[in-house]
Design an enzyme around this catalytic site. Structure first.
Site, PDB file in Angstrom:
ATOM      1  N   LEU A   1       6.115  -1.545  -1.643  1.00  0.00           N
ATOM      2  CA  LEU A   1       7.545  -1.604  -1.367  1.00  0.00           C
ATOM      3  C   LEU A   1       7.822  -2.412  -0.101  1.00  0.00           C
ATOM      4  O   LEU A   1       7.151  -2.253   0.903  1.00  0.00           O
ATOM      5  CB  LEU A   1       8.083  -0.181  -1.192  1.00  0.00           C
ATOM      6  CG  LEU A   1       9.590  -0.024  -1.020  1.00  0.00           C
ATOM      7  CD1 LEU A   1      10.317  -0.372  -2.307  1.00  0.00           C
ATOM      8  CD2 LEU A   1       9.920   1.404  -0.588  1.00  0.00           C
TER       9      LEU A   1
ATOM     10  N   GLN B   1       2.901   1.151  -3.154  1.00  0.00           N
ATOM     11  CA  GLN B   1       3.440   1.021  -4.500  1.00  0.00           C
ATOM     12  C   GLN B   1       2.683  -0.035  -5.308  1.00  0.00           C
ATOM     13  O   GLN B   1       2.711  -0.021  -6.542  1.00  0.00           O
ATOM     14  CB  GLN B   1       4.934   0.675  -4.461  1.00  0.00           C
ATOM     15  CG  GLN B   1       5.611   0.801  -5.821  1.00  0.00           C
ATOM     16  CD  GLN B   1       7.027   0.263  -5.841  1.00  0.00           C
ATOM     17  OE1 GLN B   1       7.466  -0.409  -4.903  1.00  0.00           O
ATOM     18  NE2 GLN B   1       7.768   0.549  -6.894  1.00  0.00           N
TER      19      GLN B   1
ATOM     20  N   ASP C   1     -12.290   1.060  11.395  1.00  0.00           N
ATOM     21  CA  ASP C   1     -11.900  -0.332  11.155  1.00  0.00           C
ATOM     22  C   ASP C   1     -11.369  -0.431   9.734  1.00  0.00           C
ATOM     23  O   ASP C   1     -12.134  -0.531   8.778  1.00  0.00           O
ATOM     24  CB  ASP C   1     -13.095  -1.258  11.353  1.00  0.00           C
ATOM     25  CG  ASP C   1     -12.709  -2.731  11.303  1.00  0.00           C
ATOM     26  OD1 ASP C   1     -11.648  -3.053  10.731  1.00  0.00           O
ATOM     27  OD2 ASP C   1     -13.471  -3.571  11.818  1.00  0.00           O
TER      28      ASP C   1
END
Length: 289
Positions: A17, A84, A272
């Site tokens: 998104l 998403q 990381d």
């Protein structure tokens, strides 16, 4: 010096998104893309609607997959979807498994987002106490401002929001259940219809005065609106809601956006998040993907 991590099939990094090639000071997937290229991976970033529902974005992804296959001569692709983007990747694999070698969900709301539930209720007068509705909407708006986005609601914002609620994703899962866990917090099937499935995600870490990352601060504030997974979420997605296929780990100490970028300053011993993608390329390579 890192070993070569060239995968058999190209990798497509699928944004979620409000994802763009670049948002304000952030170039999405920049660190990930550079790290993968440095170890020999052929990597692409498809351009999908920044704001739309899961199936529309999934159909767009299928078109991008076809373009990559034509351009590279490969027979399949590996999909890594953030947020998403994981749902778009799942759609593509469910509809066209012959074109997808693997799907990897990174911080994906595979069982919906409790934050989306709160945001959706905040748009309905009387569904939440006014102060709560105003606070959660303001925090989310501040998050978008930090990314350089706009606070104006685009035309498809409601469709996108509905698609990310627990009800919306539940409807999506009824149609595309591949590799979902059979019980809450469990792992899903490793392979479905010839497609390998993986996932990883994080939880918002405790406040660290060494970083003072404003994005992490907002994610930490948003995390208070999780009821099912309090303290076990990245500010946008719950830890167990992210589970799909083989769960590599779901409690890495980073917030939702840090799962695809490095912070400007990292405390000693911090995970990381970018190296995880390189390790995953080696995992795909070992699986002949």
């Amino acid at each position: 010096m890192q070993r070569n991590a060239t995968t058999l099939y190209p990798i497509l990094l699928v944004h979620g998104l409000f994802g763009f090639e670049r948002i304000g000071p952030f170039e999405l997937f920049h660190d990930v893309k550079q790290a993968l290229k440095a170890v020999g991976v052929q990597v692409f970033v498809p351009h999908l609607s920044a704001i739309h529902d899961n199936e529309v974005r999934g159909k767009q992804l299928l078109g991008q997959i076809d373009s990559v296959l034509r351009g590279t001569g490969a027979s399949k692709v590996n999909l890594i979807g953030h947020s998403q983007g994981a749902l778009a990747a799942r759609y593509a694999a469910a509809v066209a498994p012959q074109r997808v070698a693997s799907v990897t969900s990174v911080s994906g709301p595979n069982h919906g987002s409790e934050l989306a539930d709160f945001l959706r209720k905040a748009l309905i007068p009387g569904r939440l106490p006014e102060s709560v509705a105003q606070n959660v909407a303001t925090l989310f708006s501040d998050f978008l401002c930090l990314l350089g986005g706009t606070t104006a609601l685009p035309k498809n914002a409601l469709a996108a929001l509905n698609a990310l609620t627990t009800v919306g994703v539940g409807d999506f899962n009824d149609k595309y259940p591949q590799a979902l866990p059979e019980s809450w917090g469990a792992q899903g099937a490793e392979r479905v219809n010839g497609v390998r499935y993986y996932s990883w995600s994080g939880v918002v870490p405790e406040m660290n005065l060494q970083t003072l990352d404003p994005v992490q601060g907002i994610c930490r504030a948003l995390s208070q609106y999780f009821i099912t997974e309090p303290g076990q979420n990245d500010g946008f997605v719950g830890r167990y809601s992210s589970h799909l296929g083989t769960v590599i780990r779901s409690d890495y100490p980073f917030d939702h956006l840090r799962s695809l970028r490095r912070a400007s300053t990292e405390p000693a011993g911090a995970a990381d998040s970018i190296q995880l993608y390189v390790e995953h390329a080696l995992r795909l390579q070992a699986a002949n993907l």
